[in-house]
Motif scaffolding. Structure first.
Motif, PDB file in Angstrom:
ATOM      1  N   GLY A 156      43.700   7.486   1.180  1.00  0.00           N
ATOM      2  CA  GLY A 156      42.472   7.869   1.884  1.00  0.00           C
ATOM      3  C   GLY A 156      41.649   6.656   2.269  1.00  0.00           C
ATOM      4  N   SER A 157      41.667   5.613   1.436  1.00  0.00           N
ATOM      5  CA  SER A 157      40.893   4.389   1.719  1.00  0.00           C
ATOM      6  C   SER A 157      41.749   3.178   1.392  1.00  0.00           C
ATOM      7  N   GLY A 158      42.919   3.090   2.031  1.00  0.00           N
ATOM      8  CA  GLY A 158      43.800   1.936   1.825  1.00  0.00           C
ATOM      9  C   GLY A 158      43.026   0.662   2.151  1.00  0.00           C
ATOM     10  N   THR A 163      46.283   2.679  -3.779  1.00  0.00           N
ATOM     11  CA  THR A 163      47.199   2.476  -4.920  1.00  0.00           C
ATOM     12  C   THR A 163      46.754   1.261  -5.735  1.00  0.00           C
ATOM     13  N   ASN A 164      46.101   0.279  -5.092  1.00  0.00           N
ATOM     14  CA  ASN A 164      45.595  -0.873  -5.861  1.00  0.00           C
ATOM     15  C   ASN A 164      44.511  -0.417  -6.850  1.00  0.00           C
ATOM     16  N   ASN A 165      43.645   0.514  -6.390  1.00  0.00           N
ATOM     17  CA  ASN A 165      42.610   1.021  -7.311  1.00  0.00           C
ATOM     18  C   ASN A 165      43.253   1.769  -8.474  1.00  0.00           C
ATOM     19  N   LYS A 195      53.749  -9.196  15.610  1.00  0.00           N
ATOM     20  CA  LYS A 195      53.008  -7.997  15.191  1.00  0.00           C
ATOM     21  C   LYS A 195      53.211  -7.720  13.709  1.00  0.00           C
ATOM     22  N   LYS A 196      52.170  -7.157  13.091  1.00  0.00           N
ATOM     23  CA  LYS A 196      52.200  -6.983  11.638  1.00  0.00           C
ATOM     24  C   LYS A 196      53.039  -5.778  11.211  1.00  0.00           C
ATOM     25  N   LEU A 197      53.952  -6.045  10.284  1.00  0.00           N
ATOM     26  CA  LEU A 197      54.847  -4.994   9.786  1.00  0.00           C
ATOM     27  C   LEU A 197      54.490  -4.639   8.344  1.00  0.00           C
ATOM     28  N   GLY A 208      40.338  -2.310   6.224  1.00  0.00           N
ATOM     29  CA  GLY A 208      41.026  -1.086   5.799  1.00  0.00           C
ATOM     30  C   GLY A 208      42.521  -1.222   6.055  1.00  0.00           C
ATOM     31  N   TRP A 209      43.284  -0.233   5.599  1.00  0.00           N
ATOM     32  CA  TRP A 209      44.735  -0.241   5.846  1.00  0.00           C
ATOM     33  C   TRP A 209      45.167   1.174   6.228  1.00  0.00           C
ATOM     34  N   PHE A 210      45.695   1.315   7.426  1.00  0.00           N
ATOM     35  CA  PHE A 210      46.138   2.602   7.958  1.00  0.00           C
ATOM     36  C   PHE A 210      47.345   3.093   7.136  1.00  0.00           C
ATOM     37  N   ILE A 270      55.456   2.840   3.179  1.00  0.00           N
ATOM     38  CA  ILE A 270      55.517   2.657   1.726  1.00  0.00           C
ATOM     39  C   ILE A 270      54.193   2.021   1.337  1.00  0.00           C
ATOM     40  N   TRP A 271      53.389   2.781   0.620  1.00  0.00           N
ATOM     41  CA  TRP A 271      52.092   2.283   0.166  1.00  0.00           C
ATOM     42  C   TRP A 271      52.181   2.241  -1.353  1.00  0.00           C
ATOM     43  N   PHE A 272      52.354   1.037  -1.906  1.00  0.00           N
ATOM     44  CA  PHE A 272      52.533   0.989  -3.367  1.00  0.00           C
ATOM     45  C   PHE A 272      51.929  -0.270  -3.964  1.00  0.00           C
TER      46      PHE A 272
HETATM   47  C1  BTN Z   1      46.362  -6.950   4.396  1.00  0.00           C
HETATM   48  O1  BTN Z   1      47.242  -7.287   5.190  1.00  0.00           O
HETATM   49  O2  BTN Z   1      45.172  -7.126   4.651  1.00  0.00           O
HETATM   50  C2  BTN Z   1      46.788  -6.344   3.091  1.00  0.00           C
HETATM   51  C3  BTN Z   1      47.131  -4.887   3.215  1.00  0.00           C
HETATM   52  C4  BTN Z   1      47.618  -4.281   1.924  1.00  0.00           C
HETATM   53  C5  BTN Z   1      47.821  -2.789   2.011  1.00  0.00           C
HETATM   54  C6  BTN Z   1      48.434  -2.219   0.770  1.00  0.00           C
HETATM   55  S1  BTN Z   1      48.900  -0.533   0.936  1.00  0.00           S
HETATM   56  C7  BTN Z   1      49.175  -0.382  -0.769  1.00  0.00           C
HETATM   57  C8  BTN Z   1      48.073  -1.178  -1.460  1.00  0.00           C
HETATM   58  N1  BTN Z   1      46.902  -0.346  -1.664  1.00  0.00           N
HETATM   59  C9  BTN Z   1      45.866  -0.742  -0.936  1.00  0.00           C
HETATM   60  O3  BTN Z   1      44.752  -0.198  -0.898  1.00  0.00           O
HETATM   61  N2  BTN Z   1      46.210  -1.841  -0.219  1.00  0.00           N
HETATM   62  C10 BTN Z   1      47.559  -2.250  -0.491  1.00  0.00           C
END
Ligand code: BTN
Length: 324
Positions: free
Chosen positions: A115-117, A91-93, A184-186, A124-126, A133-135
């Motif tokens: 697909g590539s958070g 979503t950042n891209n 733990k990371k939330l 990366g970000w799962f 919520i990925w925004f």
């Molecule tokens: C971190 O803790 O390293 C930052 C993670 C940020 C993840 C979010 S998910 C929505 C937005 N789009 C991305 O690709 N990354 C951020």
């Protein structure tokens, strides 16, 4: 159009809304309304229709569509424009692209899956579908480029308050951008900007909130270091309500900073911090050192007392570990 129909139907709280009312309100024909209702049903909305009464929503799919978000959104500007994806690379891209195409301040990009958070420092970000919520949100602050880290601190305070308001869960902020529960990371925050020497063109604040990810859904290595609201509370959390609350808290914080300066947000950040007062290990590209995190300054930099001197650490490429 469908987003507007949904907003009206949701706000009717299960009462019927006539086709004539919808048609007049949205300046289209009743046939057009009917066609949109058919599409919404295909998208998973259970919408009842009754002759002479109209339409009412019986159930909605668990999606972060503009219609679902706007039905509960209380902001003035943030989220007025929402770009929705079933899946996107990041979503950042997508937000960067929109910002370069002159998207308005407060535009939100949200996706059910990525697909590539992306995380900080090239991680990366799962981002599994419909579980979090990925925004990202586009801001155009009047700050100097070196003040951009304020956006990350502001976002951390906003999400902390939103989580508490919606779930009652108290979380802590680990400098600069992690929201933790029991270590733990939330939530992760990724702030990126495009700037000239003396002015910011745009800032993208990207947030990843682990909402309804069960333990089984998390890969084992991620489960070691991350958690979710479902795992903490034992119950599913409404993603639309939480996102609406995050946007409301963000908007309040942003306009407070504009009007009154950064000191209130800074004080709130310090209150929620789980970094200040602790011994930490600072890992940067060039060096690793230990010290006590004693404060953050007005620019959001962390101040580390090494025993010999106080070192000012900027978010950039630095990562912080507990030194215990
Ligand atoms: C971190 O803790 O390293 C930052 C993670 C940020 C993840 C979010 S998910 C929505 C937005 N789009 C991305 O690709 N990354 C951020």
């Amino acid at each position: 159009m469908r987003s507007e129909i949904l907003t009206i139907l949701h706000k009717a709280n299960g009462e019927y809304v006539s086709g004539a009312y919808l048609a007049e309100k949205l300046s289209v024909s009743r046939t057009a309304i009917w066609k949109h209702i058919c599409i919404l049903r295909k998208e998973g909305y259970n919408i009842d229709s009754k002759s002479r009464s109209g339409y009412r929503i019986i159930s909605a799919p668990d999606l972060l569509t503009p219609g679902e978000i706007k039905a509960v959104l209380q902001t003035k500007f943030f989220g007025n424009e929402i770009k929705y994806y079933k899946t996107v690379d990041s979503t950042n891209n997508a937000a960067k692209k929109a910002a370069l195409e002159d998207a308005a301040e407060g535009t939100v990009i949200v996706s059910e899956a990525q697909g590539s958070g992306r995380g900080r420092i090239g991680r990366g970000w799962f981002s599994p579908s419909q579980k979090g919520i990925w925004f990202s949100i586009i801001l155009r602050p009047q700050f100097l480029p070196q003040e951009a880290p304020k956006c990350t601190l502001m976002a951390a305070v906003a999400i902390t308050k939103a989580i508490s308001a919606i779930t009652g869960v108290t979380v802590g902020i680990k400098w600069p951008n992690d929201i933790l529960y029991n270590g733990k990371k939330l939530v992760g925050i990724l702030t990126e900007m495009n700037a000239e020497m003396d002015r910011i063109n745009y800032v993208i604040i990207g947030m990843g909130v682990n909402v309804n990810i069960s333990e089984q859904d998390m890969p084992a290595d991620i489960g070691q270091i991350a958690t979710s609201l479902l795992q903490i509370t034992g119950a599913k959390v409404s993603r639309a309500s939480l996102l609406a609350q995050i946007l409301l808290e963000l908007e309040r914080a942003y306009y407070d900073i504009k009007q009154y300066g950064f000191s209130t947000i800074l004080a709130e950040w310090k209150k929620y911090s789980v970094t200040l007062g602790n011994n930490v290990k600072v890992i940067s590209v060039n060096e690793t050192f230990y010290g006590k995190a004693i404060d953050i300054d007005d620019y959001g930099a962390l101040l580390i007392d090494t025993g010999k001197k106080v070192v000012r650490v900027l978010a950039g490429d630095v990562s912080i570990r507990s030194a215990k």
